[in-house]
Design an enzyme around this catalytic site. Structure first.
Site, PDB file in Angstrom:
ATOM      1  N   LYS A 159      15.374 -36.638  20.388  1.00 62.10           N
ATOM      2  CA  LYS A 159      14.954 -37.712  21.302  1.00 62.10           C
ATOM      3  C   LYS A 159      15.972 -38.839  21.327  1.00 62.10           C
ATOM      4  O   LYS A 159      16.132 -39.487  22.351  1.00 62.10           O
ATOM      5  CB  LYS A 159      13.548 -38.219  20.964  1.00 62.10           C
ATOM      6  CG  LYS A 159      12.482 -37.159  21.268  1.00 62.10           C
ATOM      7  CD  LYS A 159      11.128 -37.705  21.634  1.00 62.10           C
ATOM      8  CE  LYS A 159      10.229 -36.574  22.118  1.00 62.10           C
ATOM      9  NZ  LYS A 159       8.850 -36.917  22.325  1.00 62.10           N
TER      10      LYS A 159
ATOM     11  N   LYS B 102       6.521 -31.276  28.248  1.00 59.55           N
ATOM     12  CA  LYS B 102       5.977 -32.103  29.327  1.00 59.55           C
ATOM     13  C   LYS B 102       7.049 -32.903  30.030  1.00 59.55           C
ATOM     14  O   LYS B 102       6.965 -33.167  31.202  1.00 59.55           O
ATOM     15  CB  LYS B 102       5.025 -33.149  28.733  1.00 59.55           C
ATOM     16  CG  LYS B 102       3.676 -32.694  28.407  1.00 59.55           C
ATOM     17  CD  LYS B 102       2.824 -33.956  28.152  1.00 59.55           C
ATOM     18  CE  LYS B 102       2.033 -33.843  26.884  1.00 59.55           C
ATOM     19  NZ  LYS B 102       2.638 -34.516  25.744  1.00 59.55           N
TER      20      LYS B 102
ATOM     21  N   LYS C 124      12.042 -25.197  24.054  1.00 56.71           N
ATOM     22  CA  LYS C 124      10.566 -25.165  24.137  1.00 56.71           C
ATOM     23  C   LYS C 124      10.109 -25.752  25.482  1.00 56.71           C
ATOM     24  O   LYS C 124      10.795 -26.600  26.063  1.00 56.71           O
ATOM     25  CB  LYS C 124       9.921 -25.907  22.964  1.00 56.71           C
ATOM     26  CG  LYS C 124       9.885 -27.402  23.081  1.00 56.71           C
ATOM     27  CD  LYS C 124       8.776 -28.011  22.210  1.00 56.71           C
ATOM     28  CE  LYS C 124       8.593 -29.474  22.592  1.00 56.71           C
ATOM     29  NZ  LYS C 124       7.406 -30.123  22.156  1.00 56.71           N
TER      30      LYS C 124
HETATM   31  P1  ATP Z   1       6.922 -34.550  25.129  1.00 51.14           P
HETATM   32  O1  ATP Z   1       7.700 -33.674  26.054  1.00 51.14           O
HETATM   33  O2  ATP Z   1       6.430 -35.827  25.767  1.00 51.14           O
HETATM   34  O3  ATP Z   1       7.562 -34.776  23.791  1.00 51.14           O
HETATM   35  P2  ATP Z   1       5.300 -32.299  24.371  1.00 51.14           P
HETATM   36  O4  ATP Z   1       5.108 -31.405  25.544  1.00 51.14           O
HETATM   37  O5  ATP Z   1       6.253 -31.877  23.325  1.00 51.14           O
HETATM   38  O6  ATP Z   1       5.567 -33.781  24.848  1.00 51.14           O
HETATM   39  P3  ATP Z   1       3.239 -33.303  22.557  1.00 51.14           P
HETATM   40  O7  ATP Z   1       2.275 -34.322  23.035  1.00 51.14           O
HETATM   41  O8  ATP Z   1       4.380 -33.779  21.732  1.00 51.14           O
HETATM   42  O9  ATP Z   1       3.838 -32.474  23.776  1.00 51.14           O
HETATM   43  O10 ATP Z   1       2.480 -32.144  21.771  1.00 51.14           O
HETATM   44  C1  ATP Z   1       1.092 -31.893  21.757  1.00 51.14           C
HETATM   45  C2  ATP Z   1       0.809 -30.624  21.009  1.00 51.14           C
HETATM   46  O11 ATP Z   1       1.301 -29.493  21.753  1.00 51.14           O
HETATM   47  C3  ATP Z   1       1.494 -30.530  19.647  1.00 51.14           C
HETATM   48  O12 ATP Z   1       0.602 -29.942  18.714  1.00 51.14           O
HETATM   49  C4  ATP Z   1       2.670 -29.630  19.872  1.00 51.14           C
HETATM   50  O13 ATP Z   1       3.068 -28.944  18.719  1.00 51.14           O
HETATM   51  C5  ATP Z   1       2.126 -28.676  20.923  1.00 51.14           C
HETATM   52  N1  ATP Z   1       3.199 -28.138  21.758  1.00 51.14           N
HETATM   53  C6  ATP Z   1       4.066 -28.854  22.511  1.00 51.14           C
HETATM   54  N2  ATP Z   1       4.915 -28.045  23.174  1.00 51.14           N
HETATM   55  C7  ATP Z   1       4.581 -26.770  22.820  1.00 51.14           C
HETATM   56  C8  ATP Z   1       5.088 -25.478  23.163  1.00 51.14           C
HETATM   57  N3  ATP Z   1       6.101 -25.352  23.997  1.00 51.14           N
HETATM   58  N4  ATP Z   1       4.499 -24.387  22.626  1.00 51.14           N
HETATM   59  C9  ATP Z   1       3.459 -24.514  21.776  1.00 51.14           C
HETATM   60  N5  ATP Z   1       2.928 -25.700  21.397  1.00 51.14           N
HETATM   61  C10 ATP Z   1       3.470 -26.823  21.908  1.00 51.14           C
END
Ligand code: ATP
Ligand code: LTN
Length: 334
Positions: free
Chosen positions: A116, A201, A198
């Site tokens: 980040k 969002k 990965k």
């Molecule tokens: P950002 O992009 O804003 O960092 P993010 O999509 O990584 O957000 P988070 O809010 O950080 O989402 O994560 C919420 C939950 O979803 C966490 O438990 C995280 O481990 C899970 N998660 C996020 N991305 C994935 C993925 N690609 N596959 C499986 N689990 C995920």
């Protein structure tokens, strides 16, 4: 089993956008399934979200939407404490105490911080650095036993464990040392456009991720465009990350095992397979979309729920914090 004997679960999700299929499969869809077996506490972690720049109007809207999405994904506010992090000021207070049991060196090793800070090089703020300490406070404030998360959060959970152990070492046994609860399939759903990354969002490419509120035609189009590889065999293998990712998604939403999926698509091409994945995902998400629309039309109900959630969360975390203040030697104010 009595309420007291049930293990405690805590997890959180940032209101940084509509949840992706990765968030759904890796985390949120499982949260509802755990409600009967465990005492569950779930939070929309808006304080974590502001570690990267957020538009205030958008953040407020996204937080409410994220809260409604939890219910749309199967969380029942009568069974689980469901609240917005900033409504429980105890988390920030505990975070300060825990930061004094956290080393600069261990925070520097966090890969999410490195990623980040590379992505937001003009705003490497202290909150981004101490983010995992606030996450540890979220968990330890409730003495959670288990933390259901995706694979990307494993390192943060490991740090939360170290912080708990260090605090216990300094002040005497107090915090439960939490364990990660990571699914076997779907703990790391990859981007549909770059299967090395990965699904996230905040990806700039809208084709890279499926959002759980996407319409069926959008979902199917995104899967049609998903990056695969040059041969056409539907087989789960390290050298076929794109296809393997689609297979994990298909497996997670249908409940079918990988060998069964390989048999189902033997002799068929990627076109058929991608369409089947798109349709299965779209079918699975249909009730989520419908329930979300219903909930967003009833803001008074949502408010009632998050006010109630905050009350319950505060009552537990305040008790923990009072004990922590005594342990560290602060003068009692009561
Ligand atoms: P950002 O992009 O804003 O960092 P993010 O999509 O990584 O957000 P988070 O809010 O950080 O989402 O994560 C919420 C939950 O979803 C966490 O438990 C995280 O481990 C899970 N998660 C996020 N991305 C994935 C993925 N690609 N596959 C499986 N689990 C995920
Ligand atoms: N850091 C997590 C969100 C999060 C969390 C938590 C998860 C904040 N506090 C406590 C589990 C337990 C993330 O980015 N997914």
């Amino acid at each position: 089993m009595s309420e007291q004997e049930k293990k405690i679960i805590f997890s959180g999700i940032q209101p940084t956008g509509t949840f992706t299929l990765g968030n759904y499969i890796g985390a949120v869809s499982r949260w509802g399934e755990l409600q009967d077996q465990f005492n569950c506490i779930y939070s929309i972690v808006d304080m974590h979200a502001i570690t990267v720049r957020q538009d205030p109007v958008q953040l407020r809207q996204k937080s409410l939407e994220a809260y409604a999405l939890l219910f749309a994904c199967g969380i029942d506010p009568k069974k689980s404490i469901t609240f917005i992090q900033s409504h429980a000021g105890t988390h920030a207070e505990l975070s300060w105490i825990l930061s004094c049991s956290t080393q600069f060196g261990e925070l520097s090793r966090m890969t999410q911080f490195k990623d980040k800070s590379a992505k937001h090089a003009d705003d490497i703020n202290a909150g981004l650095f101490t983010y995992p300490v606030l996450m540890a406070a979220d968990i330890l404030a409730y003495n959670a036993d288990l933390v259901p998360i995706g694979e990307d959060q494993r390192q943060h959970l490991e740090l939360a464990r170290n912080i708990a152990q260090r605090f216990n070492g300094k002040y005497g046994e107090f915090f439960t040392v939490p364990e990660a609860y990571i699914p076997k399939v779907g703990a790391r759903i990859k981007s549909l456009q770059d299967p090395e990354k990965k699904m996230s969002k905040s990806d700039e490419n809208p084709n890279a991720c499926v959002f759980i509120l996407d319409e069926p035609d959008v979902i199917i189009r995104k899967f049609k465009r998903a990056v695969t590889d040059s041969d056409s065999e539907i087989r789960y293998a390290e050298e076929k990350p794109g296809v393997s990712n689609l297979m994990s998604i298909y497996s997670a939403v249908t409940g079918k095992e990988i060998p069964e999926i390989e048999r189902e698509f033997e002799g068929k091409g990627y076109g058929d397979f991608k369409l089947a994945v798109g349709e299965a995902v779209s079918d699975r998400l249909k009730p989520v979309r419908e329930e979300f629309a219903r909930l967003m039309a009833d803001k008074a109900y949502l408010k009632e729920c998050y006010m109630e959630g905050a009350k319950s969360a505060l009552s537990i975390s305040r008790r923990t914090l009072t004990k922590v203040y005594r342990k560290v030697g602060f003068v009692d104010a009561r």
